[in-house]
Design a protein around this motif. Structure first.
Motif, PDB file in Angstrom:
ATOM      1  N   HIS A 140      68.080  44.537 -17.738  1.00 51.21           N
ATOM      2  CA  HIS A 140      68.159  44.194 -16.314  1.00 51.21           C
ATOM      3  C   HIS A 140      69.053  45.208 -15.609  1.00 51.21           C
ATOM      4  CE1 HIS A 140      69.274  41.968 -12.639  1.00 51.21           C
ATOM      5  NE2 HIS A 140      68.020  41.561 -12.731  1.00 51.21           N
ATOM      6  N   ASP A 157      63.991  44.563 -12.326  1.00 53.32           N
ATOM      7  CA  ASP A 157      64.379  43.220 -11.864  1.00 53.32           C
ATOM      8  C   ASP A 157      63.718  42.166 -12.771  1.00 53.32           C
ATOM      9  OD1 ASP A 157      61.753  42.998 -10.939  1.00 53.32           O
ATOM     10  OD2 ASP A 157      62.264  42.896  -8.822  1.00 53.32           O
ATOM     11  N   SER A 158      64.020  40.903 -12.516  1.00 48.90           N
ATOM     12  CA  SER A 158      63.549  39.832 -13.402  1.00 48.90           C
ATOM     13  C   SER A 158      62.016  39.779 -13.468  1.00 48.90           C
ATOM     14  CB  SER A 158      64.052  38.474 -12.897  1.00 48.90           C
ATOM     15  OG  SER A 158      65.397  38.532 -12.607  1.00 48.90           O
ATOM     16  N   LEU A 193      60.600  42.822 -15.509  1.00 47.11           N
ATOM     17  CA  LEU A 193      60.892  42.719 -16.944  1.00 47.11           C
ATOM     18  C   LEU A 193      60.058  41.629 -17.618  1.00 47.11           C
ATOM     19  CD1 LEU A 193      64.784  43.174 -17.026  1.00 47.11           C
ATOM     20  CD2 LEU A 193      63.033  44.874 -17.566  1.00 47.11           C
ATOM     21  N   GLY A 229      69.941  41.140 -21.209  1.00 47.50           N
ATOM     22  CA  GLY A 229      70.035  40.374 -19.972  1.00 47.50           C
ATOM     23  C   GLY A 229      70.734  39.074 -20.290  1.00 47.50           C
ATOM     24  N   MET A 237      66.363  34.907 -19.201  1.00 51.84           N
ATOM     25  CA  MET A 237      65.415  36.026 -19.272  1.00 51.84           C
ATOM     26  C   MET A 237      64.770  36.076 -20.662  1.00 51.84           C
ATOM     27  SD  MET A 237      67.526  38.935 -17.226  1.00 51.84           S
ATOM     28  CE  MET A 237      67.747  38.728 -15.455  1.00 51.84           C
TER      29      MET A 237
END
Ligand code: 13P
Ligand code: SF4
Length: 297
Positions: free
Chosen positions: A23, A39-40, A43, A59, A63
């Motif tokens: 992240h 970003d989330s 990913l 992260g 996540m």
């Protein structure tokens, strides 16, 4: 030492056919060693679509859980087992069940920053970059949004026809960014644009020229012709901002905003977990299946 360790990690990664995801709030040395940084939303898509069966997710816990839900057949390793998200921890299953009883007709929207048990009880999961597009397709009038009251109130501004019920969670890291610190930064750099993450509170957001996810902030600063920006989010983002824009200047209000949990991943625990295959994300299968519906929606 750092360089040696990085080389050892890269060698081991190749031998084990693993992929390293990081992240944008991770430390520079972790971002440097990663195959993908983002970003989330980005990913979780990479985790789902990559061909590798072993994912090292640099992260925090939610996540790693999301990656496992989307790819149950893959092995997901979270180098720092104790890297949680205080905001995600603000929503628990018992309280959510009570809320659902109070608002049985509400469409339940959870931020990806939530546990997989909470996701399993919700209708859809959003990230800061997907939330607006997803909400456009929701027909229900009443929306129960959790856990982030800040992202929730930001989204609600775009949907005045809907009735939002906000959970009272927040990110302690973003909550530390204050109006005073932004105004002080603006006094020193009067013309600069202020870019913020929607996890910032409304008073802060009202002072901003752009609001978006971590990747959104980087894209905006990279495309914009200005040379200086005030950045209202976790300082790990500076590594990628500087990499993409070596001649531009970025200021964090108050000088430093750091998420303790995002900084728990180190080259040492990354190496150790990869070498010894420790800290694998293991989820309850039936809960995970319900959480998958929420993430896929
Ligand atoms: P994004 O990277 O999706 O903007 O999320 C920020 C965050 O708080 C992750 O913990
Ligand atoms: Fe959670 Fe905030 Fe840290 Fe992101 S920055 S992991 S939302 S505490």
């Amino acid at each position: 030492m750092g360089k040696n360790l990085s080389e050892k990690i890269l060698k081991l990664k190749k031998e084990k056919n693993a992929i390293i995801l990081a992240h944008l709030y991770q430390t520079p040395e972790i971002q440097e060693i990663a195959d993908y940084v983002g970003d989330s939303y980005y990913l979780s898509k990479i985790a789902r679509d990559c061909k590798e069966d072993l994912i090292i997710f640099c992260g925090v816990k939610f996540m790693g859980e999301s990656a496992k839900i989307l790819s149950p057949q893959k092995t997901i390793i979270l180098p720092a087992t104790n890297a949680g998200c205080p905001m995600a921890d603000m929503a628990c299953v018992e309280d959510l069940e009570e809320m659902i009883k109070l608002y049985p007709d509400a469409f339940k929207v959870c931020y990806i920053n939530s546990s997989y048990e909470v996701k399993a009880l919700c209708d859809v999961s959003v990230t800061s970059s997907s939330a607006l597009d997803i909400l456009k397709n929701v027909e229900n009038k009443q929306i129960l949004f959790l856990p982030d009251r800040n992202l929730g109130s930001y989204i609600a501004e775009f949907f005045p026809e809907k009735e939002f019920i906000f959970w009272q969670g927040f990110c302690p890291t973003h909550e530390r960014i204050s109006v005073e610190d932004i105004l002080t930064a603006k006094e020193k750099h009067p013309q600069v644009k202020v870019l913020a993450h929607p996890e910032c509170n409304k008073e802060v957001r009202d002072l901003c020229d752009y609001i978006g996810s971590t990747s959104g902030i980087i894209d905006f600063a990279t495309k914009c012709e200005d040379e200086e920006f005030i950045i209202c989010t976790e300082e790990g983002i500076l590594y990628e901002l500087k990499k993409k824009n070596p001649d531009k200047n970025f200021y964090i209000p108050g000088g430093s905003i750091s998420c303790v949990d995002m900084k728990k991943t180190t080259l040492n625990n990354l190496y150790d977990t990869l070498l010894n295959m420790k800290n694998e994300v293991i989820l309850d299968e039936s809960v995970s299946k319900n959480a998958l519906k929420c993430l896929e929606n």
